[in-house]
Enzyme design. Structure first.
Site, mmCIF file in Angstrom:
data_model
loop_
_atom_site.group_PDB
_atom_site.id
_atom_site.type_symbol
_atom_site.label_atom_id
_atom_site.label_comp_id
_atom_site.label_asym_id
_atom_site.label_seq_id
_atom_site.Cartn_x
_atom_site.Cartn_y
_atom_site.Cartn_z
ATOM 1 N N PRO A 129 -2.138 -3.300 4.463
ATOM 2 C CA PRO A 129 -1.456 -3.170 5.818
ATOM 3 C C PRO A 129 -0.600 -2.118 6.062
ATOM 4 O O PRO A 129 -0.654 -1.735 7.122
ATOM 5 C CB PRO A 129 -0.483 -4.583 5.386
ATOM 6 C CG PRO A 129 -1.081 -5.228 4.321
ATOM 7 C CD PRO A 129 -1.804 -4.228 3.516
ATOM 8 N N TYR A 130 0.090 -1.415 5.182
ATOM 9 C CA TYR A 130 0.933 -0.329 5.314
ATOM 10 C C TYR A 130 -0.113 0.737 5.601
ATOM 11 O O TYR A 130 0.157 1.683 6.510
ATOM 12 C CB TYR A 130 1.546 -0.122 4.051
ATOM 13 C CG TYR A 130 2.533 1.057 4.211
ATOM 14 C CD1 TYR A 130 3.817 1.166 4.969
ATOM 15 C CD2 TYR A 130 2.129 2.405 3.754
ATOM 16 C CE1 TYR A 130 4.573 2.139 5.249
ATOM 17 C CE2 TYR A 130 3.126 3.517 3.763
ATOM 18 C CZ TYR A 130 4.427 3.341 4.482
ATOM 19 O OH TYR A 130 5.200 4.478 4.459
ATOM 20 N N SER A 131 -1.128 0.882 4.846
ATOM 21 C CA SER A 131 -1.880 2.177 5.040
ATOM 22 C C SER A 131 -2.815 2.040 6.423
ATOM 23 O O SER A 131 -2.681 3.189 7.120
ATOM 24 C CB SER A 131 -2.948 2.165 3.919
ATOM 25 O OG SER A 131 -2.538 2.182 2.645
ATOM 26 N N SER A 133 -1.626 0.528 8.998
ATOM 27 C CA SER A 133 -0.447 0.479 10.353
ATOM 28 C C SER A 133 -0.188 1.872 10.377
ATOM 29 O O SER A 133 -0.017 2.324 11.423
ATOM 30 C CB SER A 133 0.689 -0.248 9.937
ATOM 31 O OG SER A 133 1.271 0.110 8.888
#
Length: 223
Positions: A129-131, A133
């Site tokens: 999710p972080y990557s 986003s």
């Protein structure tokens, strides 16, 4: 000159606020944390617009508010965690740009600095999710930079590797060790080091760069 720094009460945001003030810039922090100059949640477009009205003239926008999100293999990540990561990291940047940008265009001068991540270019395992986003922040910046190229408003992104900030408290120790191990300098960066790059991108000293992504990665970046 007045700047708004989202996530400005801690980490890279706080360091950026301090560094900009050293250049004589009036800085307003925008954060959900107590003590911020503008208390607002970047995921709430109405709250962001109210903050923009309260701030008055703003020449510089630094989008530093962000979350790490869930640490797990993709197939184990709850959708709520995925949504929350995008709500802060991507939708928050969208909301603040929409709220603060039009007056900059009208005046013919402005600077926007978006905090992406090297994870948005390389991808970090167990941090999809972080990557994803942060990849979206990079795409947003490239698109917006082209849209604004002749307006006098420059928008660029910064892609840090691991920076020693409170946000890393939300990263699993194994994941943190892995991504720190990818840095050839063998250490995390410091928020103050990122703030120096932000200060340049927020100034008149940058004039022929927009829609670009600046790595600050201790040598990790490969493209």
């Amino acid at each position: 000159m007045r700047a708004v720094v989202t996530g400005g009460m801690s980490g890279i945001g706080a360091a950026a606020a301090t560094r900009l003030r050293a250049d004589g810039v009036e800085v307003l922090t925008l954060d959900v944390a107590h003590g911020a100059d503008l208390v607002a949640d970047v995921t709430d477009p109405q709250a962001v617009r109210r903050a923009a009205d309260e701030a008055g003239r703003v020449d510089i926008l630094v989008n530093s508010a962000g979350v790490v999100g869930p640490n797990a293999p993709l197939w184990e990540i709850p959708f709520a965690g995925w949504e929350r990561t995008f709500a802060v990291n991507v939708h928050g940047t969208f909301h603040t740009c929409q709220a603060f940008l039009p007056p900059m265009i009208e005046r013919g001068w402005g600077r926007i600095v978006n905090l992406a991540s090297i994870a948005g270019k390389d991808g970090n395992p167990n941090m999809s999710p972080y990557s994803a986003s942060k990849a979206a922040v990079i795409g947003l910046t490239k698109s917006l930079g082209k849209e604004l190229a002749t307006t006098g408003v420059l928008v660029n992104a910064i892609a840090p590797a691991v920076i020693a900030t409170p946000m890393n408290a939300d990263t699993e120790p194994e994941a943190l060790a892995h991504i720190t191990g990818l840095i050839p300098m063998k250490r995390p960066g410091r928020a103050e080091e990122v703030a120096e790059l932000i200060a340049w991108l927020a100034s008149d000293r940058v004039s022929f760069s927009t829609g670009a992504v600046y790595d600050i990665s201790g040598g990790r970046a490969t493209f």
